[in-house]
Design a protein around this motif. Structure first.
Motif, PDB file in Angstrom:
ATOM      1  N   VAL A  82      -5.101   6.329  -6.002  1.00 31.36           N
ATOM      2  CA  VAL A  82      -3.756   7.050  -5.292  1.00 31.36           C
ATOM      3  C   VAL A  82      -2.034   6.405  -5.649  1.00 31.36           C
ATOM      4  O   VAL A  82      -1.753   7.076  -5.946  1.00 31.36           O
ATOM      5  CB  VAL A  82      -4.013   7.062  -3.810  1.00 31.36           C
ATOM      6  N   PRO A 113      -7.119  14.034 -13.055  1.00 34.14           N
ATOM      7  CA  PRO A 113      -6.520  14.648 -12.013  1.00 34.14           C
ATOM      8  C   PRO A 113      -5.984  14.978 -10.718  1.00 34.14           C
ATOM      9  O   PRO A 113      -5.080  15.885 -10.918  1.00 34.14           O
ATOM     10  CB  PRO A 113      -8.547  15.708 -11.581  1.00 34.14           C
ATOM     11  N   ARG A 114      -6.018  14.422 -10.892  1.00 32.76           N
ATOM     12  CA  ARG A 114      -5.088  13.733  -9.537  1.00 32.76           C
ATOM     13  C   ARG A 114      -3.682  14.213  -9.600  1.00 32.76           C
ATOM     14  O   ARG A 114      -2.813  14.921  -9.064  1.00 32.76           O
ATOM     15  CB  ARG A 114      -5.189  12.403  -8.909  1.00 32.76           C
ATOM     16  N   ALA A 117      -2.632  17.425 -10.877  1.00 31.39           N
ATOM     17  CA  ALA A 117      -2.739  18.701  -9.919  1.00 31.39           C
ATOM     18  C   ALA A 117      -1.462  18.413  -8.358  1.00 31.39           C
ATOM     19  O   ALA A 117      -0.978  19.116  -8.423  1.00 31.39           O
ATOM     20  CB  ALA A 117      -3.947  18.046  -8.322  1.00 31.39           C
ATOM     21  N   LYS A 118      -0.845  17.116  -8.509  1.00 31.10           N
ATOM     22  CA  LYS A 118       0.833  16.549  -7.936  1.00 31.10           C
ATOM     23  C   LYS A 118       1.562  17.870  -9.169  1.00 31.10           C
ATOM     24  O   LYS A 118       2.580  18.128  -8.860  1.00 31.10           O
ATOM     25  CB  LYS A 118       1.029  15.375  -8.103  1.00 31.10           C
ATOM     26  N   PRO A 193      -5.440   4.689   2.538  1.00 28.93           N
ATOM     27  CA  PRO A 193      -6.191   4.686   3.274  1.00 28.93           C
ATOM     28  C   PRO A 193      -7.152   4.155   2.453  1.00 28.93           C
ATOM     29  O   PRO A 193      -8.180   4.181   3.152  1.00 28.93           O
ATOM     30  CB  PRO A 193      -6.008   6.589   2.773  1.00 28.93           C
TER      31      PRO A 193
ATOM     32  N   PRO B 130     -11.764  15.718  -7.686  1.00 29.85           N
ATOM     33  CA  PRO B 130     -10.549  15.043  -7.906  1.00 29.85           C
ATOM     34  C   PRO B 130      -8.840  15.920  -7.272  1.00 29.85           C
ATOM     35  O   PRO B 130      -8.191  15.640  -7.403  1.00 29.85           O
ATOM     36  CB  PRO B 130     -10.330  14.338  -9.128  1.00 29.85           C
ATOM     37  N   GLU B 131      -9.314  16.961  -8.929  1.00 32.73           N
ATOM     38  CA  GLU B 131      -8.133  17.664  -8.318  1.00 32.73           C
ATOM     39  C   GLU B 131      -7.816  18.663  -7.325  1.00 32.73           C
ATOM     40  O   GLU B 131      -7.126  18.686  -6.635  1.00 32.73           O
ATOM     41  CB  GLU B 131      -8.264  18.867  -9.802  1.00 32.73           C
ATOM     42  N   ALA B 133      -9.445  17.268  -4.703  1.00 40.00           N
ATOM     43  CA  ALA B 133      -8.332  15.987  -3.385  1.00 40.00           C
ATOM     44  C   ALA B 133      -7.041  15.410  -3.727  1.00 40.00           C
ATOM     45  O   ALA B 133      -6.075  15.499  -2.773  1.00 40.00           O
ATOM     46  CB  ALA B 133      -9.295  14.893  -3.883  1.00 40.00           C
ATOM     47  N   GLY B 134      -7.020  15.876  -4.964  1.00 41.86           N
ATOM     48  CA  GLY B 134      -5.042  15.969  -4.839  1.00 41.86           C
ATOM     49  C   GLY B 134      -4.234  16.922  -4.757  1.00 41.86           C
ATOM     50  O   GLY B 134      -2.929  16.987  -3.504  1.00 41.86           O
ATOM     51  N   TYR B 135      -5.218  18.207  -4.761  1.00 44.88           N
ATOM     52  CA  TYR B 135      -4.391  19.356  -3.863  1.00 44.88           C
ATOM     53  C   TYR B 135      -4.426  19.376  -2.510  1.00 44.88           C
ATOM     54  O   TYR B 135      -3.271  20.160  -1.886  1.00 44.88           O
ATOM     55  CB  TYR B 135      -4.976  21.232  -4.387  1.00 44.88           C
ATOM     56  N   ASP B 137      -3.894  16.755  -0.826  1.00 39.12           N
ATOM     57  CA  ASP B 137      -3.429  15.294  -0.469  1.00 39.12           C
ATOM     58  C   ASP B 137      -3.523  14.544  -0.064  1.00 39.12           C
ATOM     59  O   ASP B 137      -3.055  13.782   0.644  1.00 39.12           O
ATOM     60  CB  ASP B 137      -1.828  15.399  -0.203  1.00 39.12           C
ATOM     61  N   ILE B 138      -5.224  14.104  -0.421  1.00 40.70           N
ATOM     62  CA  ILE B 138      -6.183  13.437   0.179  1.00 40.70           C
ATOM     63  C   ILE B 138      -6.927  12.374  -0.862  1.00 40.70           C
ATOM     64  O   ILE B 138      -6.447  12.576  -2.042  1.00 40.70           O
ATOM     65  CB  ILE B 138      -7.170  13.872   1.105  1.00 40.70           C
ATOM     66  N   PRO B 139      -7.094  11.153  -0.538  1.00 44.15           N
ATOM     67  CA  PRO B 139      -7.876   9.830  -1.637  1.00 44.15           C
ATOM     68  C   PRO B 139      -8.998  10.755  -1.876  1.00 44.15           C
ATOM     69  O   PRO B 139      -9.605  11.318  -0.815  1.00 44.15           O
ATOM     70  CB  PRO B 139      -7.465   8.664  -0.825  1.00 44.15           C
ATOM     71  N   HIS B 140      -9.212  10.251  -2.756  1.00 47.65           N
ATOM     72  CA  HIS B 140     -10.930  10.620  -3.757  1.00 47.65           C
ATOM     73  C   HIS B 140     -11.153   9.305  -4.242  1.00 47.65           C
ATOM     74  O   HIS B 140     -11.071   8.108  -4.677  1.00 47.65           O
ATOM     75  CB  HIS B 140     -10.867  11.856  -4.535  1.00 47.65           C
ATOM     76  N   ILE B 141     -12.892   8.583  -4.443  1.00 46.99           N
ATOM     77  CA  ILE B 141     -13.450   8.062  -4.717  1.00 46.99           C
ATOM     78  C   ILE B 141     -14.791   8.608  -5.820  1.00 46.99           C
ATOM     79  O   ILE B 141     -15.157   9.140  -5.663  1.00 46.99           O
ATOM     80  CB  ILE B 141     -13.794   6.779  -3.827  1.00 46.99           C
ATOM     81  N   SER B 171     -10.625   5.636   4.997  1.00 50.42           N
ATOM     82  CA  SER B 171     -10.376   6.055   6.145  1.00 50.42           C
ATOM     83  C   SER B 171     -10.899   7.598   5.521  1.00 50.42           C
ATOM     84  O   SER B 171     -10.587   7.789   4.416  1.00 50.42           O
ATOM     85  CB  SER B 171      -9.658   6.037   7.055  1.00 50.42           C
TER      86      SER B 171
END
Lengths: 330, 266
Positions: A82, A113-114, A117-118, A193, B130-131, B133-135, B137-141, B171
């Motif tokens: 993040v 990918p994150r 997406a942004k 988070p 992961p993408e 999660a990006g859309y 707007d939350i974290p991913h692991i 969280s």
């Protein structure tokens, strides 16, 4: 805010670092990036996130014209997707590159990918070739269990791809090269988070680095039998690999697994010992320079893709080979 | 506690053929199954639900026939399923797929935990999780092979990235992509199989999602990449020398090969 072709210029390579050591795939991307930049007549830039005292000039020696050094004393010591995403997106919106390249490492495949997406950008995974066609990036990736190559183009900017490790040659190192380092402080939020509690320290083993791989399959019966394969690997300056069958039988740790769901390797020499050659395994090693197979089953599929094969008992062949190699050395 | 599991119906990759002329997978050439990694994702959700309660919803985007895969997830422990299916979703790349899935999760009212397989065996990009999660707007692991702890408010897992294993605590909400090593998916019971057969799987098309996504964000139109062409690479020809009987001769031959390859000087 959408980026268009007109306002985007330049190639940006994400340089992955851990403990201030830059992953070698980043140098490969700079090598390829230099070629693409010459074709597009645009600058080659690199971005690295790390502590302020990190020496990032290496990226200039490897071909970057501009290095964006996003700094924080602590924040990038652990892989926080993040945080990386927030800082990269800020930079990309500012710099507006036409092409963004990431190494297809575990982290790169998680982070890119994150970022895509942004930015609302497209993203092609795991490319093995890159080319320019009429000013556009062509992203070429194997698909369908590596049986075909798909040529993919982005229809949005920046054009983003993750690129496999060991596909391109590393950019040569030239310590006389000059470039610009632009350091900037990272944006770090203190209520992230995700907390990274610790790194579980394991033996640092990367099968993808090996020039020679001696790999064990289901034909290897017991854990202690790996010793002879290890000895052979050491005589050849190589590392011990394994098929999924050997890993699942508990003979060896997963880090050693070669194949579709393990590691893809491309050593000069691959010696498959008692590996039948399931398609999933072959997908991970078929790019090796020379493939040698030792198998007692004359119908094993691995024999069809080997340069050299011995149909026979590995428990007889390996010790004899070791003896012969040792005699030659002494 | 609401857990969403992303699943995909994939062809049996050991058998499926590729239609080189049409440039696409010939799906009629083999049966289908749930993407194997998604079964690990579902199992992770079921084992958490057993301790904490809550609801598991499986979500898939695909053709109408993917209903079978979703019924199978109900047999394996999911409480509900939703199938995202609409002609207009066709031709979606990672971006359009992730956005459509994110829209569906928003329509579901969000989720505390989202599990996905690390990749699919047919597309093999590993990007949709992961993408998404990006859309959202939350974290991913990602690349998680162990769950160390979880509660009503957070989860602690082991993520394998950067040649290391990192213990990460997040969280909710968070999206987690899992590997095959995380667990051993259990088989569905007979009883669950029978009730799953009768389960009703709602199908959502663009109409159902339109409060959360625009029409130009789905399918081909919403995609940001295009496949320009497909190339079938020529098969690499290998030397193919085989020794069968004489082990001594074979070893001499191999040592010659190793010598020539200059790997003996170490």
């Amino acid at each position: 805010m959408k980026m268009t072709e007109k306002d985007c210029k330049g190639i940006l390579v994400f340089a992955e670092q851990k403990k201030e050591r830059i992953h070698r795939v980043s140098y490969e991307l700079l090598g390829k990036g230099k070629e693409l930049a010459a074709q597009l007549d645009c600058p080659l830039c690199s971005v690295v996130l790390g502590p302020p005292d990190m020496d990032v000039a290496e990226l200039i020696y490897r071909g970057a014209d501009i290095v964006y050094h996003i700094t924080d004393p602590m924040a990038f010591a652990a892989p926080d997707e993040v945080l990386y995403e927030q800082n990269l997106v800020r930079l990309i919106r500012d710099v507006k590159p036409e092409i963004c390249l990431f190494g297809a490492t575990n982290f790169g495949r998680s982070l890119a990918p994150r970022v895509a997406a942004k930015l609302g950008a497209g993203l092609t995974a795991d490319c093995t070739h890159l080319a320019i066609d009429q000013g556009q990036l062509v992203q070429i990736r194997p698909a369908f269990s590596e049986n075909i190559l798909a040529h993919i183009q982005s229809t949005a900017y920046p054009q983003m791809a993750t690129v496999r490790y060991k596909e391109f040659n590393e950019a040569p190192r030239d310590t006389n090269r000059k470039g610009q380092i632009k350091a900037m402080e990272a944006y770090v939020s203190d209520n992230s988070p995700v907390k990274i509690l610790e790194e579980i320290v394991k033996e640092d083993f990367d099968i993808a680095d090996a020039n020679v791989v001696v790999a064990a399959g289901a034909g290897v019966k017991a854990k202690e039998d790996l010793k002879m394969l290890q000895e052979l690997a050491e005589l050849l300056g190589g590392k011990l690999g394994a098929s999924r069958a050997a890993v699942e039988a508990g003979l060896i740790a997963k880090d050693h697994q070669v194949g579709y769901s393990g590691n893809r390797v491309k050593p000069s020499i691959y010696i498959a010992c008692g590996i039948s050659g399931a398609p999933q395994h072959i997908a991970g090693m078929k790019e090796s320079g020379i493939i040698i197979a030792i198998n007692s089953d004359p119908s094993a599929p691995i024999l069809n893709i080997a340069d050299y094969a011995i149909v026979g008992n590995l428990y007889e062949i390996i010790p004899k080979m070791i003896r012969k190699l040792k005699n030659m050395k002494s | 506690m609401r857990i969403v599991v992303l699943v995909k119906q994939v062809p049996d990759m050991e058998r499926v053929k590729f239609d080189c002329e049409a440039g696409r997978v010939d799906r009629s050439s083999a049966g289908t199954e749930i993407n194997p990694f998604d079964l690990n994702a579902l199992e992770a959700a079921v084992s958490i639900q057993e301790q904490l309660g809550g609801k598991i919803i499986t979500l898939s985007m695909g053709p109408a026939a993917a209903e079978d895969a979703l019924k199978d997830t109900i047999a394996r422990g999911a409480d509900e399923s939703v199938l995202l299916s609409d002609r207009r979703f066709g031709g979606a790349d990672v971006k359009a797929t992730a956005k459509t899935i994110a829209a569906a999760i928003k329509k579901l009212g969000g989720a505390d935990l989202i599990f996905a397989g690390i990749q699919t065996v047919d597309g093999d990009t590993g990007q949709v999780g992961p993408e998404t999660a990006g859309y959202l707007d939350i974290p991913h692991i990602s690349n998680v092979d162990f769950i160390s702890a979880y509660s009503e408010t957070d989860i602690t897992v082991v993520s394998n990235v950067m040649e290391g294993s990192y213990v990460k605590k997040s969280s909710y909400p968070v999206l987690i992509t899992v590997t095959k090593d995380i667990n051993q998916p259990r088989l569905p019971s007979m009883k669950r199989k029978l009730s799953a057969r009768k389960a009703h799987i709602p199908v959502w098309g663009y109409e159902e999602l339109q409060d959360y996504i625009r029409e130009d964000e789905i399918g081909l139109q919403g995609s940001a990449t295009k496949v320009k062409r497909i190339e079938v690479p020529p098969a690499v020809t290998r030397k193919g020398q085989v020794w069968r009987e004489n082990v001594e001769e074979a070893i001499d031959g191999l040592v010659e090969v190793l010598k020539k390859a200059k790997v003996l000087e170490v």
